[in-house]
Write a protein that holds these residues in place. Structure first.
Motif, mmCIF file in Angstrom:
data_model
loop_
_atom_site.group_PDB
_atom_site.id
_atom_site.type_symbol
_atom_site.label_atom_id
_atom_site.label_comp_id
_atom_site.label_asym_id
_atom_site.label_seq_id
_atom_site.Cartn_x
_atom_site.Cartn_y
_atom_site.Cartn_z
ATOM 1 N N UNK B 83 29.736 -14.852 -4.495
ATOM 2 C CA UNK B 83 31.051 -14.355 -4.115
ATOM 3 C C UNK B 83 31.468 -13.269 -5.106
ATOM 4 N N UNK B 84 32.445 -12.464 -4.715
ATOM 5 C CA UNK B 84 32.874 -11.370 -5.594
ATOM 6 C C UNK B 84 33.389 -11.894 -6.931
ATOM 7 N N UNK B 85 34.021 -13.065 -6.917
ATOM 8 C CA UNK B 85 34.554 -13.600 -8.179
ATOM 9 C C UNK B 85 33.457 -14.051 -9.138
ATOM 10 N N UNK B 86 32.199 -14.055 -8.685
ATOM 11 C CA UNK B 86 31.081 -14.395 -9.563
ATOM 12 C C UNK B 86 30.674 -13.203 -10.434
ATOM 13 N N UNK B 87 31.203 -12.021 -10.131
ATOM 14 C CA UNK B 87 30.861 -10.822 -10.905
ATOM 15 C C UNK B 87 31.306 -11.009 -12.349
ATOM 16 N N UNK B 88 30.356 -10.900 -13.268
ATOM 17 C CA UNK B 88 30.617 -11.128 -14.688
ATOM 18 C C UNK B 88 29.317 -10.858 -15.447
ATOM 19 N N UNK B 89 29.411 -10.934 -16.764
ATOM 20 C CA UNK B 89 28.211 -10.941 -17.596
ATOM 21 C C UNK B 89 27.862 -12.397 -17.896
ATOM 22 N N UNK B 90 26.616 -12.742 -17.644
ATOM 23 C CA UNK B 90 26.161 -14.107 -17.909
ATOM 24 C C UNK B 90 25.323 -14.076 -19.183
ATOM 25 N N UNK B 91 25.800 -14.801 -20.186
ATOM 26 C CA UNK B 91 25.174 -14.821 -21.500
ATOM 27 C C UNK B 91 24.448 -16.135 -21.718
ATOM 28 N N UNK B 92 23.264 -16.028 -22.273
ATOM 29 C CA UNK B 92 22.517 -17.207 -22.683
ATOM 30 C C UNK B 92 22.485 -17.225 -24.211
ATOM 31 N N UNK B 93 22.584 -18.391 -24.797
ATOM 32 C CA UNK B 93 22.520 -18.521 -26.248
ATOM 33 C C UNK B 93 21.674 -19.731 -26.603
ATOM 34 N N UNK B 94 20.996 -19.645 -27.731
ATOM 35 C CA UNK B 94 20.231 -20.797 -28.183
ATOM 36 C C UNK B 94 20.516 -21.060 -29.648
ATOM 37 N N UNK B 95 20.261 -22.282 -30.072
ATOM 38 C CA UNK B 95 20.386 -22.617 -31.486
ATOM 39 C C UNK B 95 19.328 -23.650 -31.826
ATOM 40 N N UNK B 96 19.036 -23.726 -33.116
ATOM 41 C CA UNK B 96 17.958 -24.601 -33.570
ATOM 42 C C UNK B 96 18.259 -26.058 -33.240
ATOM 43 N N UNK B 97 19.495 -26.447 -33.439
ATOM 44 C CA UNK B 97 19.902 -27.793 -33.048
ATOM 45 C C UNK B 97 21.320 -27.736 -32.534
ATOM 46 N N UNK B 98 21.891 -28.878 -32.326
ATOM 47 C CA UNK B 98 23.193 -28.908 -31.677
ATOM 48 C C UNK B 98 24.355 -29.071 -32.620
ATOM 49 N N UNK B 99 24.141 -28.840 -33.923
ATOM 50 C CA UNK B 99 25.262 -29.075 -34.836
ATOM 51 C C UNK B 99 26.308 -27.988 -34.703
ATOM 52 N N UNK B 100 27.539 -28.354 -34.962
ATOM 53 C CA UNK B 100 28.657 -27.487 -34.609
ATOM 54 C C UNK B 100 28.797 -26.217 -35.407
#
Lengths: 114, 115
Positions: B83-100
Protein backbone atom coordinates in the motif's frame (compact mmCIF):
# COMPACT_ATOMS: atom_id res chain seq x y z
CA UNK A 1 2.73 8.18 22.49
CA UNK A 2 6.32 9.07 21.74
CA UNK A 3 8.59 7.78 24.48
CA UNK A 4 11.74 9.46 23.16
CA UNK A 5 11.48 13.05 21.97
CA UNK A 6 13.85 15.39 20.23
CA UNK A 7 12.05 18.71 20.21
CA UNK A 8 14.51 20.63 18.05
CA UNK A 9 14.30 19.51 14.43
CA UNK A 10 17.36 21.54 13.47
CA UNK A 11 20.36 23.37 14.91
CA UNK A 12 23.03 25.58 13.34
CA UNK A 13 26.37 26.16 15.04
CA UNK A 14 29.54 27.96 14.04
CA UNK A 15 32.64 25.83 13.51
CA UNK A 16 34.72 25.58 16.68
CA UNK A 17 31.79 26.31 19.00
CA UNK A 18 29.86 23.84 21.13
CA UNK A 19 26.86 21.94 19.74
CA UNK A 20 24.27 20.80 22.27
CA UNK A 21 21.60 18.35 21.17
CA UNK A 22 18.79 17.50 23.54
CA UNK A 23 16.56 14.51 24.09
CA UNK A 24 13.72 13.84 26.53
CA UNK A 25 12.15 10.53 27.46
CA UNK A 26 9.10 9.44 29.38
CA UNK A 27 9.80 5.87 30.50
CA UNK A 28 11.95 5.53 33.62
CA UNK A 29 12.57 1.85 32.80
CA UNK A 30 15.09 2.56 30.04
CA UNK A 31 18.48 0.96 30.74
CA UNK A 32 20.73 2.59 28.16
CA UNK A 33 20.70 5.68 26.03
CA UNK A 34 22.53 5.95 22.73
CA UNK A 35 23.27 8.61 20.15
CA UNK A 36 23.44 7.86 16.44
CA UNK A 37 24.57 10.04 13.57
CA UNK A 38 23.13 9.74 10.08
CA UNK A 39 24.42 11.10 6.80
CA UNK A 40 22.10 11.23 3.74
CA UNK A 41 21.61 7.90 1.97
CA UNK A 42 23.43 6.01 4.72
CA UNK A 43 22.26 4.07 7.73
CA UNK A 44 22.67 5.54 11.21
CA UNK A 45 26.08 5.00 12.82
CA UNK A 46 26.69 4.66 16.53
CA UNK A 47 28.30 7.59 18.28
CA UNK A 48 28.20 7.18 22.05
CA UNK A 49 26.10 5.56 24.76
CA UNK A 50 25.45 5.91 28.47
CA UNK A 51 24.08 3.51 31.05
CA UNK A 52 21.16 4.66 33.16
CA UNK A 53 23.33 4.32 36.27
CA UNK A 54 25.79 6.96 35.05
CA UNK A 55 25.36 10.68 34.55
CA UNK A 56 28.17 11.38 32.10
CA UNK A 57 30.15 9.59 29.43
CA UNK A 58 32.89 11.16 27.36
CA UNK A 59 34.56 10.06 24.13
CA UNK A 60 36.88 12.57 22.53
CA UNK A 61 34.88 15.58 21.35
CA UNK A 62 31.59 13.93 22.32
CA UNK A 63 30.07 13.93 25.81
CA UNK A 64 26.66 12.65 26.80
CA UNK A 65 24.98 13.86 29.98
CA UNK A 66 22.07 12.08 31.62
CA UNK A 67 19.69 13.73 34.10
CA UNK A 68 17.44 10.95 35.33
CA UNK A 69 15.28 13.10 37.57
CA UNK A 70 14.43 15.32 34.60
CA UNK A 71 14.35 12.37 32.16
CA UNK A 72 16.64 14.34 29.91
CA UNK A 73 19.87 13.64 28.09
CA UNK A 74 22.08 15.82 25.99
CA UNK A 75 24.95 15.35 23.57
CA UNK A 76 27.72 17.95 23.60
CA UNK A 77 30.11 18.22 20.67
CA UNK A 78 33.08 20.46 21.24
CA UNK A 79 34.66 21.81 19.17
CA UNK A 80 32.11 21.38 16.36
CA UNK A 81 33.48 20.63 12.90
CA UNK A 82 31.83 20.90 9.46
CA UNK A 83 32.03 17.08 9.15
CA UNK A 84 29.71 16.83 12.15
CA UNK A 85 26.86 18.13 9.98
CA UNK A 86 24.33 15.29 9.97
CA UNK A 87 21.07 14.17 11.55
CA UNK A 88 21.48 13.00 15.14
CA UNK A 89 19.11 10.49 16.70
CA UNK A 90 18.90 9.65 20.36
CA UNK A 91 17.71 6.19 21.26
CA UNK A 92 16.75 4.43 24.47
CA UNK A 93 16.75 0.73 25.15
CA UNK A 94 14.82 -1.37 27.61
CA UNK A 95 14.32 -5.02 28.29
CA UNK A 96 10.89 -6.14 27.20
CA UNK A 97 9.38 -9.41 26.05
CA UNK A 98 12.70 -11.24 26.24
CA UNK A 99 14.69 -8.75 24.18
CA UNK A 100 16.22 -5.31 24.29
CA UNK A 101 14.08 -2.93 22.26
CA UNK A 102 15.56 0.32 20.99
CA UNK A 103 13.28 3.34 20.62
CA UNK A 104 14.48 6.28 18.56
CA UNK A 105 13.64 9.96 18.62
CA UNK A 106 12.74 11.88 15.47
CA UNK A 107 16.19 13.37 15.02
CA UNK A 108 17.88 16.77 15.05
CA UNK A 109 19.59 18.05 11.93
CA UNK A 110 22.88 19.71 12.89
CA UNK A 111 24.57 22.12 10.51
CA UNK A 112 28.06 23.28 11.41
CA UNK A 113 28.94 26.46 9.55
CA UNK A 114 32.52 26.97 8.41
CA UNK B 1 31.29 -8.71 4.61
CA UNK B 2 32.54 -5.81 6.68
CA UNK B 3 29.14 -4.27 7.37
CA UNK B 4 25.41 -4.88 7.21
CA UNK B 5 24.35 -5.24 3.60
CA UNK B 6 20.82 -4.57 2.37
CA UNK B 7 19.32 -5.13 -1.06
CA UNK B 8 17.85 -3.76 -3.14
CA UNK B 9 18.94 -0.21 -2.38
CA UNK B 10 15.78 1.17 -4.03
CA UNK B 11 12.51 -0.56 -4.83
CA UNK B 12 9.55 0.86 -6.69
CA UNK B 13 6.40 -1.23 -6.45
CA UNK B 14 2.91 -0.85 -7.82
CA UNK B 15 0.17 -0.88 -5.21
CA UNK B 16 -0.85 -4.45 -4.55
CA UNK B 17 2.50 -5.94 -5.53
CA UNK B 18 4.50 -8.15 -3.13
CA UNK B 19 8.08 -7.15 -2.26
CA UNK B 20 10.97 -8.88 -0.51
CA UNK B 21 13.79 -6.97 1.16
CA UNK B 22 17.02 -8.70 2.07
CA UNK B 23 19.43 -8.12 4.92
CA UNK B 24 22.84 -9.72 5.31
CA UNK B 25 24.09 -8.93 8.83
CA UNK B 26 27.65 -8.81 10.09
CA UNK B 27 28.99 -12.35 10.37
CA UNK B 28 28.55 -13.75 13.87
CA UNK B 29 26.02 -11.19 15.01
CA UNK B 30 23.32 -12.88 17.02
CA UNK B 31 20.74 -10.11 17.06
CA UNK B 32 19.00 -8.71 14.00
CA UNK B 33 16.44 -5.91 13.94
CA UNK B 34 14.21 -4.45 11.24
CA UNK B 35 13.15 -0.81 11.44
CA UNK B 36 10.88 1.35 9.30
CA UNK B 37 11.79 5.01 8.84
CA UNK B 38 9.23 7.36 7.33
CA UNK B 39 10.33 10.69 5.92
CA UNK B 40 11.30 13.11 8.69
CA UNK B 41 10.87 10.51 11.41
CA UNK B 42 13.16 8.33 13.46
CA UNK B 43 13.50 4.61 12.87
CA UNK B 44 10.53 2.66 14.26
CA UNK B 45 10.94 -0.90 15.49
CA UNK B 46 9.35 -3.64 13.41
CA UNK B 47 10.77 -6.97 14.57
CA UNK B 48 13.71 -8.66 16.29
CA UNK B 49 15.53 -11.97 15.80
CA UNK B 50 17.93 -13.73 18.10
CA UNK B 51 19.64 -16.18 15.76
CA UNK B 52 16.77 -17.81 13.87
CA UNK B 53 14.15 -17.15 16.54
CA UNK B 54 11.82 -14.22 16.01
CA UNK B 55 11.44 -13.05 19.61
CA UNK B 56 9.47 -9.88 19.03
CA UNK B 57 7.28 -8.91 16.10
CA UNK B 58 5.13 -6.42 17.93
CA UNK B 59 6.10 -3.56 15.61
CA UNK B 60 4.92 -5.14 12.38
CA UNK B 61 2.08 -2.84 11.24
CA UNK B 62 -0.19 -5.52 9.79
CA UNK B 63 -0.35 -9.15 8.81
CA UNK B 64 0.86 -8.12 5.36
CA UNK B 65 4.34 -7.84 6.88
CA UNK B 66 6.35 -10.99 7.45
CA UNK B 67 10.00 -11.49 8.37
CA UNK B 68 12.18 -14.56 8.57
CA UNK B 69 15.76 -15.54 9.35
CA UNK B 70 15.71 -19.28 8.75
CA UNK B 71 19.39 -20.07 9.32
CA UNK B 72 20.18 -17.36 11.80
CA UNK B 73 22.06 -15.25 9.29
CA UNK B 74 20.40 -13.58 6.28
CA UNK B 75 16.95 -12.15 6.92
CA UNK B 76 14.13 -11.26 4.56
CA UNK B 77 11.32 -8.82 5.20
CA UNK B 78 8.34 -9.49 2.97
CA UNK B 79 5.46 -7.12 2.40
CA UNK B 80 2.40 -8.49 0.67
CA UNK B 81 -0.11 -6.42 -1.28
CA UNK B 82 1.86 -3.22 -0.79
CA UNK B 83 0.00 0.00 0.00
CA UNK B 84 1.11 3.60 -0.43
CA UNK B 85 1.51 3.99 3.33
CA UNK B 86 4.22 1.30 3.20
CA UNK B 87 6.51 3.77 1.40
CA UNK B 88 9.50 4.30 3.70
CA UNK B 89 13.12 3.37 4.22
CA UNK B 90 13.47 -0.09 5.72
CA UNK B 91 16.58 -0.40 7.87
CA UNK B 92 18.18 -3.59 9.07
CA UNK B 93 20.54 -3.59 12.04
CA UNK B 94 22.57 -6.26 13.76
CA UNK B 95 24.48 -6.53 17.00
CA UNK B 96 26.79 -9.08 18.54
CA UNK B 97 24.32 -9.86 21.29
CA UNK B 98 21.12 -8.53 22.68
CA UNK B 99 22.41 -6.39 25.51
CA UNK B 100 20.90 -2.96 25.73
CA UNK B 101 23.99 -0.79 25.60
CA UNK B 102 25.56 -2.51 22.65
CA UNK B 103 25.64 -0.49 19.49
CA UNK B 104 23.50 -1.52 16.58
CA UNK B 105 25.20 -1.65 13.20
CA UNK B 106 22.83 -0.43 10.53
CA UNK B 107 22.73 -1.13 6.83
CA UNK B 108 22.12 1.68 4.34
CA UNK B 109 18.47 0.69 4.05
CA UNK B 110 16.06 -0.10 1.26
CA UNK B 111 13.99 2.83 0.09
CA UNK B 112 10.58 1.50 -0.89
CA UNK B 113 8.23 3.63 -2.98
CA UNK B 114 4.73 2.30 -3.59
CA UNK B 115 2.93 3.97 -6.47
Amino acid sequence: DQQVKQNSPSLSVQEGRISILNCDYTNSMFDYFLWYKKYPAEGPTFLISISSIKDKNEDGRFTVFLNKSAKHLSLHIVPSQPGDSAVYFCAASRWTSGTYKYIFGTGTRLKVLA
Amino acid sequence: GAGVSQSPRYKVAKRGQDVALRCDPISGHVSLFWYQQALGQGPEFLTYFQNEAQLDKSGLPSDRFFAERPEGSVSTLKIQRTQQEDSAVYLCASSLDGTGGVELFFGSGTQLSVL
